[in-house]
Motif scaffolding. Structure first.
Motif, mmCIF file in Angstrom:
data_model
loop_
_atom_site.group_PDB
_atom_site.id
_atom_site.type_symbol
_atom_site.label_atom_id
_atom_site.label_comp_id
_atom_site.label_asym_id
_atom_site.label_seq_id
_atom_site.Cartn_x
_atom_site.Cartn_y
_atom_site.Cartn_z
ATOM 1 N N GLU A 10 0.869 -1.282 -0.080
ATOM 2 C CA GLU A 10 -0.030 0.111 0.214
ATOM 3 C C GLU A 10 0.859 1.174 0.035
ATOM 4 O O GLU A 10 0.605 2.373 -0.630
ATOM 5 C CB GLU A 10 -0.874 -0.055 1.214
ATOM 6 N N ASP A 11 2.192 1.181 0.639
ATOM 7 C CA ASP A 11 2.905 2.258 0.785
ATOM 8 C C ASP A 11 3.484 2.690 -0.635
ATOM 9 O O ASP A 11 3.811 3.870 -1.151
ATOM 10 C CB ASP A 11 4.049 2.159 1.987
ATOM 11 N N ILE A 12 3.877 1.507 -1.157
ATOM 12 C CA ILE A 12 4.483 1.579 -2.623
ATOM 13 C C ILE A 12 3.571 2.035 -3.647
ATOM 14 O O ILE A 12 3.982 3.196 -4.338
ATOM 15 C CB ILE A 12 4.980 0.256 -2.926
ATOM 16 N N ASP A 13 2.414 1.621 -3.657
ATOM 17 C CA ASP A 13 1.518 2.132 -4.593
ATOM 18 C C ASP A 13 1.004 3.546 -4.448
ATOM 19 O O ASP A 13 1.130 4.270 -5.397
ATOM 20 C CB ASP A 13 0.036 1.270 -4.464
ATOM 21 N N TRP A 14 0.842 3.925 -3.017
ATOM 22 C CA TRP A 14 0.515 5.422 -2.685
ATOM 23 C C TRP A 14 1.522 6.296 -2.974
ATOM 24 O O TRP A 14 1.312 7.321 -3.887
ATOM 25 C CB TRP A 14 0.094 5.542 -1.460
ATOM 26 N N LEU A 15 2.960 5.927 -2.743
ATOM 27 C CA LEU A 15 3.920 6.866 -2.800
ATOM 28 C C LEU A 15 4.409 7.010 -4.510
ATOM 29 O O LEU A 15 4.571 7.998 -4.819
ATOM 30 C CB LEU A 15 5.064 6.628 -2.130
ATOM 31 N N THR A 16 4.319 5.719 -5.227
ATOM 32 C CA THR A 16 4.812 5.877 -6.486
ATOM 33 C C THR A 16 3.857 6.790 -7.483
ATOM 34 O O THR A 16 4.132 7.404 -8.243
ATOM 35 C CB THR A 16 5.108 4.418 -7.204
ATOM 36 N N ASN A 17 2.565 6.425 -6.970
ATOM 37 C CA ASN A 17 1.503 7.363 -7.572
ATOM 38 C C ASN A 17 1.523 8.864 -7.619
ATOM 39 O O ASN A 17 1.570 9.572 -8.251
ATOM 40 C CB ASN A 17 0.290 6.794 -7.322
ATOM 41 N N LYS A 18 2.014 9.220 -6.076
ATOM 42 C CA LYS A 18 2.473 10.645 -5.563
ATOM 43 C C LYS A 18 3.510 11.152 -6.599
ATOM 44 O O LYS A 18 3.345 12.249 -7.020
ATOM 45 C CB LYS A 18 2.152 10.621 -4.140
ATOM 46 N N ASP A 72 5.424 11.490 3.677
ATOM 47 C CA ASP A 72 5.707 10.069 4.771
ATOM 48 C C ASP A 72 4.525 9.561 4.294
ATOM 49 O O ASP A 72 3.597 10.096 4.540
ATOM 50 C CB ASP A 72 5.907 10.654 5.975
ATOM 51 N N THR A 73 4.364 8.350 3.980
ATOM 52 C CA THR A 73 3.328 7.421 3.689
ATOM 53 C C THR A 73 2.595 7.122 4.918
ATOM 54 O O THR A 73 1.436 7.009 4.933
ATOM 55 C CB THR A 73 3.368 6.079 2.944
ATOM 56 N N LYS A 74 3.064 7.190 6.150
ATOM 57 C CA LYS A 74 2.241 6.994 7.443
ATOM 58 C C LYS A 74 1.461 8.113 7.731
ATOM 59 O O LYS A 74 0.572 8.042 8.363
ATOM 60 C CB LYS A 74 3.349 6.684 8.325
ATOM 61 N N THR A 75 1.906 9.451 7.499
ATOM 62 C CA THR A 75 1.129 10.631 7.537
ATOM 63 C C THR A 75 0.557 11.184 6.643
ATOM 64 O O THR A 75 -0.052 12.357 6.448
ATOM 65 C CB THR A 75 2.119 11.714 8.228
ATOM 66 N N LYS A 76 0.882 10.881 5.353
ATOM 67 C CA LYS A 76 0.403 11.279 4.106
ATOM 68 C C LYS A 76 0.881 12.716 4.013
ATOM 69 O O LYS A 76 0.003 13.479 3.307
ATOM 70 C CB LYS A 76 -1.136 11.126 3.926
ATOM 71 N N GLU A 77 2.066 12.994 4.529
ATOM 72 C CA GLU A 77 2.369 14.412 4.175
ATOM 73 C C GLU A 77 3.743 14.548 3.297
ATOM 74 O O GLU A 77 4.545 13.440 3.316
ATOM 75 C CB GLU A 77 3.059 14.707 5.668
#
Length: 150
Positions: free
Chosen positions: A40-48, A145-150
């Motif tokens: 989930e972190d990989i997908d969210w961060l690469t998309n961002k 940071d994917t844990k805080t979405k910042e």
């Protein structure tokens, strides 16, 4: 996962005197992986990363993504992004994932980023003594940071 994105005019990574990656216009991504990170972190961060609009348009407004400007990306593993400095003067890296967890996660991150970018992504060499050179454009530097979405 923590990432530091730097918009660059050019960047390169050298190991043992040999350039292992280089780009012109694009992003240098310093990536810190912790044990709690997953797909989930990989997908969210690469998309961002591929969609973040931090490149200037014709009106000199940050309105284009790295894909819009056909930019390159280099990803460098950086466990020190998880340094804890609250106590004392020697940082603790207890949250940083160990190589047996971090290496496959790093490789998967690069693979997913390449799929979303539509081209090869440059890398450093995990665990090596790397010399990273960059010409920061702007300067533009963003932390995520994917844990805080910042």
């Amino acid at each position: 996962m923590r990432a530091v994105l730097q918009r660059v005019s050019k960047a390169s990574v050298t190991v043992d005197g040999k350039v292992v990656s280089s780009i012109q216009k694009g992003l240098l991504v310093l990536l810190g992986i912790e044990d709690a990170d997953g797909q989930e972190d990989i997908d969210w961060l690469t998309n961002k990363i591929v969609n973040l609009r931090i490149f200037n348009d014709e009106n000199n407004i940050m309105n284009h993504s790295v894909t819009d400007v056909d930019g390159g990306i280099i990803v460098v593993s950086q466990f020190t992004l998880h340094a804890q400095t609250k106590k004392g003067n020697r940082p603790s890296y207890i949250k940083a994932a160990q190589p047996d967890v971090a290496i496959p996660m790093y490789e998967k991150f690069v693979q997913v980023l390449e799929q979303k970018l539509g081209k090869k992504v440059g890398t450093g060499i995990f665990g090596a003594d790397m010399k990273v050179e960059l010409l920061n454009d702007g300067p533009v530097t963003i932390t995520i940071d994917t844990k805080t979405k910042e």
